[in-house]
Design a protein around this motif. Sequence first.
Motif, PDB file in Angstrom:
ATOM      1  N   ALA A   6       0.845  -1.194   0.000  1.00 38.52           N
ATOM      2  CA  ALA A   6       0.000   0.000   0.000  1.00 38.52           C
ATOM      3  C   ALA A   6       0.876   1.238   0.000  1.00 38.52           C
ATOM      4  N   HIS A   7       0.547   2.183  -0.881  1.00 41.20           N
ATOM      5  CA  HIS A   7       1.309   3.428  -0.997  1.00 41.20           C
ATOM      6  C   HIS A   7       0.374   4.598  -0.718  1.00 41.20           C
ATOM      7  N   PHE A   8       0.675   5.325   0.354  1.00 42.37           N
ATOM      8  CA  PHE A   8      -0.146   6.452   0.793  1.00 42.37           C
ATOM      9  C   PHE A   8       0.427   7.771   0.292  1.00 42.37           C
ATOM     10  N   HIS A   9      -0.484   8.679  -0.051  1.00 38.88           N
ATOM     11  CA  HIS A   9      -0.095  10.053  -0.360  1.00 38.88           C
ATOM     12  C   HIS A   9      -0.699  10.966   0.717  1.00 38.88           C
ATOM     13  N   ASN A  10      -1.912  11.437   0.560  1.00 38.93           N
ATOM     14  CA  ASN A  10      -2.535  12.262   1.599  1.00 38.93           C
ATOM     15  C   ASN A  10      -3.668  11.495   2.274  1.00 38.93           C
ATOM     16  N   THR A  11      -3.773  11.635   3.598  1.00 40.33           N
ATOM     17  CA  THR A  11      -4.910  11.055   4.324  1.00 40.33           C
ATOM     18  C   THR A  11      -5.672  12.123   5.105  1.00 40.33           C
ATOM     19  N   PHE A  12      -5.300  13.384   4.951  1.00 37.61           N
ATOM     20  CA  PHE A  12      -5.859  14.471   5.774  1.00 37.61           C
ATOM     21  C   PHE A  12      -6.988  15.190   5.050  1.00 37.61           C
ATOM     22  N   PRO A  13      -8.122  15.450   5.728  1.00 33.50           N
ATOM     23  CA  PRO A  13      -8.431  14.956   7.068  1.00 33.50           C
ATOM     24  C   PRO A  13      -9.367  13.751   7.086  1.00 33.50           C
ATOM     25  N   LEU A  14     -10.048  13.452   5.972  1.00 30.70           N
ATOM     26  CA  LEU A  14     -11.156  12.495   6.018  1.00 30.70           C
ATOM     27  C   LEU A  14     -10.719  11.045   6.161  1.00 30.70           C
ATOM     28  N   ILE A  15      -9.690  10.631   5.428  1.00 34.25           N
ATOM     29  CA  ILE A  15      -9.266   9.227   5.525  1.00 34.25           C
ATOM     30  C   ILE A  15      -8.674   8.943   6.899  1.00 34.25           C
ATOM     31  N   SER A  16      -7.843   9.869   7.368  1.00 31.06           N
ATOM     32  CA  SER A  16      -7.229   9.837   8.700  1.00 31.06           C
ATOM     33  C   SER A  16      -6.131   8.779   8.801  1.00 31.06           C
ATOM     34  N   PRO A  17      -5.263   8.901   9.818  1.00 32.76           N
ATOM     35  CA  PRO A  17      -4.195   7.908   9.995  1.00 32.76           C
ATOM     36  C   PRO A  17      -4.684   6.516  10.390  1.00 32.76           C
ATOM     37  N   SER A  18      -5.974   6.372  10.658  1.00 31.17           N
ATOM     38  CA  SER A  18      -6.493   5.025  10.913  1.00 31.17           C
ATOM     39  C   SER A  18      -6.232   4.108   9.728  1.00 31.17           C
ATOM     40  N   ALA A  19      -6.097   4.706   8.524  1.00 29.47           N
ATOM     41  CA  ALA A  19      -5.875   3.920   7.316  1.00 29.47           C
ATOM     42  C   ALA A  19      -4.548   3.173   7.359  1.00 29.47           C
ATOM     43  N   TYR A  20      -3.522   3.794   7.942  1.00 31.97           N
ATOM     44  CA  TYR A  20      -2.230   3.113   8.059  1.00 31.97           C
ATOM     45  C   TYR A  20      -2.364   1.863   8.925  1.00 31.97           C
ATOM     46  N   HIS A  21      -3.130   1.996  10.006  1.00 32.86           N
ATOM     47  CA  HIS A  21      -3.331   0.864  10.911  1.00 32.86           C
ATOM     48  C   HIS A  21      -4.132  -0.243  10.235  1.00 32.86           C
ATOM     49  N   ALA A  22      -5.123   0.139   9.420  1.00 28.98           N
ATOM     50  CA  ALA A  22      -5.922  -0.859   8.712  1.00 28.98           C
ATOM     51  C   ALA A  22      -5.045  -1.718   7.811  1.00 28.98           C
ATOM     52  N   VAL A  23      -4.148  -1.056   7.081  1.00 27.70           N
ATOM     53  CA  VAL A  23      -3.256  -1.775   6.162  1.00 27.70           C
ATOM     54  C   VAL A  23      -2.288  -2.653   6.945  1.00 27.70           C
ATOM     55  N   LYS A  24      -1.706  -2.093   7.997  1.00 32.34           N
ATOM     56  CA  LYS A  24      -0.742  -2.852   8.798  1.00 32.34           C
ATOM     57  C   LYS A  24      -1.401  -4.058   9.457  1.00 32.34           C
ATOM     58  N   ASP A  25      -2.649  -3.871   9.921  1.00 31.65           N
ATOM     59  CA  ASP A  25      -3.357  -4.969  10.580  1.00 31.65           C
ATOM     60  C   ASP A  25      -3.680  -6.111   9.619  1.00 31.65           C
ATOM     61  N   GLU A  26      -3.664  -5.823   8.326  1.00 27.05           N
ATOM     62  CA  GLU A  26      -3.864  -6.873   7.320  1.00 27.05           C
ATOM     63  C   GLU A  26      -2.541  -7.447   6.831  1.00 27.05           C
ATOM     64  N   GLY A  27      -1.441  -7.002   7.436  1.00 27.23           N
ATOM     65  CA  GLY A  27      -0.134  -7.565   7.107  1.00 27.23           C
ATOM     66  C   GLY A  27       0.477  -7.071   5.817  1.00 27.23           C
ATOM     67  N   ILE A  28       0.032  -5.903   5.340  1.00 28.43           N
ATOM     68  CA  ILE A  28       0.527  -5.341   4.084  1.00 28.43           C
ATOM     69  C   ILE A  28       1.561  -4.258   4.392  1.00 28.43           C
ATOM     70  N   PRO A  29       2.709  -4.234   3.705  1.00 25.21           N
ATOM     71  CA  PRO A  29       3.697  -3.167   3.917  1.00 25.21           C
ATOM     72  C   PRO A  29       3.115  -1.794   3.596  1.00 25.21           C
ATOM     73  N   VAL A  30       3.503  -0.804   4.391  1.00 30.87           N
ATOM     74  CA  VAL A  30       2.977   0.554   4.268  1.00 30.87           C
ATOM     75  C   VAL A  30       4.085   1.495   3.811  1.00 30.87           C
ATOM     76  N   VAL A  31       3.874   2.150   2.661  1.00 30.85           N
ATOM     77  CA  VAL A  31       4.781   3.167   2.137  1.00 30.85           C
ATOM     78  C   VAL A  31       4.038   4.499   2.137  1.00 30.85           C
ATOM     79  N   LYS A  32       4.699   5.545   2.575  1.00 29.48           N
ATOM     80  CA  LYS A  32       4.064   6.872   2.678  1.00 29.48           C
ATOM     81  C   LYS A  32       4.956   7.924   2.037  1.00 29.48           C
ATOM     82  N   THR A  33       4.410   8.672   1.056  1.00 30.29           N
ATOM     83  CA  THR A  33       5.144   9.781   0.462  1.00 30.29           C
ATOM     84  C   THR A  33       4.915  11.043   1.275  1.00 30.29           C
ATOM     85  N   LEU A  34       5.997  11.736   1.597  1.00 32.21           N
ATOM     86  CA  LEU A  34       5.947  12.954   2.411  1.00 32.21           C
ATOM     87  C   LEU A  34       5.894  14.168   1.482  1.00 32.21           C
ATOM     88  N   HIS A  35       4.694  14.623   1.176  1.00 36.26           N
ATOM     89  CA  HIS A  35       4.526  15.766   0.285  1.00 36.26           C
ATOM     90  C   HIS A  35       4.689  17.095   1.006  1.00 36.26           C
TER      91      HIS A  35
END
Length: 399
Positions: A78-107
Amino acid sequence: MRILTVHNYYQQPGGEEQIWSTESALLESYGHEVLRYTLDNHDIKGMNPLLLAKNTVWNSRAYRDLRSLIRDQKPQIAHFHNTFPLISPSAYHAVKDEGIPVVKTLHNYRLLCPNALFFREGKVCEDCLGKPFPLPGIIHACYRGSKYNSAMVATTMSLHSLLGTWTQVVDVFIAYSKFAMDKFVEGGIPAEKLAFKTNFLHPAPQPGEGKGGYGVFVGRLSVEKGLGVMLDAWRQLGGKVPLKIVGDGPMRGLVTEAIKEMPEIEWMGRIPLEQVYEVMGNAAFFVFPSEWYETFGRVAIEAFAKGTPVVASNIGAISELIDHERTGLLFNPSDPTDLAAKINWLLANPDALSKMRQEVRAEFEAKYTAADNYKRLMEIYESALSQKISDGCLIKIAN
C-alpha cells in the motif's frame, strides 16, 4: 504487482494530486494493477464539526473499508499520499493490521507542523518541531486561522505519535529531498525508515524555444509561495520584462491590484497542463520565489523539461534543485531586491541564459525521467516487501 494507492483529494487541486495520478499511471504503464482508495474534501461541506474532528483523528469507516478492500483484492503493498483529514491515519493501521507493507510519500510537513508548512506570519517557523504536543500551533491558530481546527490537527499529530503510527506502523517514508529528510529525522521519524526519491514527469513534454521574452510564475497564489516578494521585485524592475502568472489562490486580489500598477503583468488564472507547458517553454525564465521549506518543487522540473532556467529562492529543497549559474540562479529568500538583481543579470547576459536552457533540459533527462523514477520506486517497494528496512539500512539514491 497489485498496488493499493490511498489519497485524500484536496478541495483545491495541486501538486499532490498530480503526483499521485501520474505515479499511478506510471505503475500501470509498466503492467502493475493499481487499486485506488480515495475520499474527497469537498464532502466536508455541511459535515458536523464534531464528526469531522473525530474522523480527522480516527476514521473508523475508512479503517473498516480498507481492511475489507485488502481482504477482497489482496494487494501486495500500500502506498499512501494524503490522508488528511477524512481518511485519517487510521488507514495506516488498517493496512498494517492486514499484514501489508505501508509506504508513505511525504509531500509536506503535516506530521510535524499543524499547518504542514513550517510557515507562520510571513516567515519560517519551527516552534512545533520535535515537540510531543504542538501547543504553539494552537496558540497561534496555525491551521486555517482557527484555534479549534488547530487543536484538532495537533491532537491527531500527538495521538498518532503516541500510538507509534509513524515509528512502527509505516514501513517506509519517501522524501523528495535531503533537506526534507533531515527535517523529518529532527522531528522524530527514524532515519532508517526514510527513502530518498526524486519527483518526475510522465509523459515528459518537449522543450520550448524560450522566445517569448517574459518571466513566468506557476503555482498557488499564497503568501508562502513568495507572491508578494515577486511582485515587489517587478516593481523594482520598472517594466523591463513582462511577467505571466499562472494559478489561483487566496492572494488573487494582490495580483489584480498589481496589474493596475504594472500592466506588464498578465494573470492567466488556472489553465490546462498542456497550456502551462506551452507558456513555460516560451518563457525566458521561470520564477520560483517560495518562502517556505518546499519539500521538492515539481514546477521546477517542469521548467527544466521545457528548457527554461529557474530563478529561485535559496531555501529548503529548492537549493538542491538549482545549480547556481548553470540551471538557473538562486536569490536570498524573501528579498525582492536580490530577486530583481538576479533577473537584471539574466537580461544583461543573454549568452549565459541561452546556455542555461541547454543545461536544464540535460538536467531533466539525467535525473527526472519516468523510467529512472520507476526503477527507484521499485527499489523502495521491494525493500518494504522484503522487510529489509532495518537499523543503518537507509535507501540512498543519488540526486
